[in-house]
Design an enzyme around this catalytic site. Structure first.
Site, PDB file in Angstrom:
ATOM      1  N   ASN A  91      50.505  38.880  34.599  1.00 50.80           N
ATOM      2  CA  ASN A  91      50.383  38.346  35.950  1.00 50.80           C
ATOM      3  C   ASN A  91      49.308  39.051  36.780  1.00 50.80           C
ATOM      4  O   ASN A  91      48.729  38.452  37.688  1.00 50.80           O
ATOM      5  CB  ASN A  91      51.736  38.440  36.666  1.00 50.80           C
ATOM      6  N   SER A 143      44.724  29.838  36.726  1.00 50.66           N
ATOM      7  CA  SER A 143      44.677  29.235  38.057  1.00 50.66           C
ATOM      8  C   SER A 143      44.104  27.830  37.949  1.00 50.66           C
ATOM      9  O   SER A 143      43.355  27.532  37.010  1.00 50.66           O
ATOM     10  CB  SER A 143      43.790  30.081  38.976  1.00 50.66           C
ATOM     11  N   TYR A 156      35.346  34.094  39.926  1.00 43.77           N
ATOM     12  CA  TYR A 156      36.814  34.068  39.784  1.00 43.77           C
ATOM     13  C   TYR A 156      37.233  32.921  38.866  1.00 43.77           C
ATOM     14  O   TYR A 156      38.033  33.103  37.947  1.00 43.77           O
ATOM     15  CB  TYR A 156      37.469  33.910  41.160  1.00 43.77           C
ATOM     16  N   SER A 159      36.510  33.582  35.251  1.00 47.65           N
ATOM     17  CA  SER A 159      37.427  34.577  34.673  1.00 47.65           C
ATOM     18  C   SER A 159      38.755  33.930  34.300  1.00 47.65           C
ATOM     19  O   SER A 159      39.349  34.248  33.259  1.00 47.65           O
ATOM     20  CB  SER A 159      37.657  35.744  35.647  1.00 47.65           C
ATOM     21  N   LYS A 160      39.199  32.997  35.126  1.00 47.92           N
ATOM     22  CA  LYS A 160      40.464  32.316  34.839  1.00 47.92           C
ATOM     23  C   LYS A 160      40.306  31.269  33.738  1.00 47.92           C
ATOM     24  O   LYS A 160      41.244  31.000  32.988  1.00 47.92           O
ATOM     25  CB  LYS A 160      41.010  31.686  36.125  1.00 47.92           C
ATOM     26  N   ILE A 189      49.488  28.872  46.409  1.00 50.52           N
ATOM     27  CA  ILE A 189      50.799  29.521  46.442  1.00 50.52           C
ATOM     28  C   ILE A 189      50.865  30.522  47.590  1.00 50.52           C
ATOM     29  O   ILE A 189      49.892  31.207  47.898  1.00 50.52           O
ATOM     30  CB  ILE A 189      51.084  30.245  45.096  1.00 50.52           C
TER      31      ILE A 189
END
Length: 248
Positions: A91, A143, A156, A159-160, A189
């Site tokens: 996580n 994500s 970002y 990377s996900k 979220i």
């Protein structure tokens, strides 16, 4: 009804807040013994104390997942306490935004060190503790930015996306050992990350959600529980979106 994770042992990174904290809570309530990893020792101990009523075994490790030597020692300690683990939830992650022309090498290194390299190293060590028993479930947090992209989040998002590629390939590598590898792709979220957003950007994201509300860490944790439990015994190599209809 028997608890879904009774007699199972789980390792959760980034466990001190947000989605990680919600996962730790629901796992404990479902009977799992826990090894919780985070940089925030105080928050980890507070979480551990709050779960006393569940009567499961909980050990906490104050550790940055980008510290390879530290993570090696953490997993050695876990091995001494428990010869094997059943579940690994990767996580821990960070998000920093920048349009490509403003991206620095330091920013790339920082994001990839946690979101990709740290996750891979944790998985390498965690899966080793599953191989002995020829069973296990690894859940990687990606994500919807990794599946669909977003303005100003190329580093970002990439990377996900790497996490998804890693998940798919590793699922093939470990399937014959009865170790499942899946990913969960949360949408918008209610965590510290979203609370820090500009109000206009925040409202724009809410408007894009088909279900008309921001997701909760518990919404994500319940899907992770499904993937951790035997309810998903024939599920591997998948990426499950938890976004309330944001990307339909």
């Amino acid at each position: 009804m028997e608890k879904l994770l009774k007699h199972k042992t789980a390792v959760i990174t980034g466990a001190s807040k947000g989605i990680g904290k919600a996962v730790a809570t629901i796992f404990a309530e479902q009977g799992a013994n826990l090894f919780l990893i985070s940089r925030d020792e105080e928050a980890l101990n507070s979480l551990k104390n709050s779960l006393d009523h569940t009567s499961v075994e909980i050990q906490v490790f104050s550790q940055d997942i980008t510290d390879e030597e530290g993570m090696k020692n953490t997993f050695l300690a876990i091995k001494k306490l428990k010869k094997s683990i059943d579940i690994l939830v990767n996580n821990a992650g960070i998000m920093e935004d920048a349009v490509l022309q403003m991206v620095t090498p330091a920013l790339i290194d920082k994001i990839y060190a946690t979101n990709v390299i740290g996750l891979i190293n944790a998985t390498k060590r965690g899966s080793k503790l599953m191989i002995r028993n020829r069973q296990g479930s690894i859940i990687n947090l990606t994500s919807i930015i990794g599946t669909h992209g977003n303005l100003g989040q190329s580093i970002y998002g990439s990377s996900k996306a790497a996490v998804i590629g890693f998940t798919k390939s590793l699922s093939k590598e470990l399937a014959s050992l009865n170790i499942r590898v899946n990913a969960v792709a949360p949408g918008f979220i209610d965590t510290d990350m979203t609370k820090a957003m500009d109000e206009k950007f925040y409202s724009k994201n809410i408007d894009a959600i088909g279900m008309g509300r921001i997701g909760t860490p518990e919404d994500v944790a319940k899907v992770i529980l499904f993937l951790a439990s035997d309810l998903s015994a024939y599920v591997t190599g998948q990426t499950i979106g938890v976004d309330g209809g944001m990307i339909i």
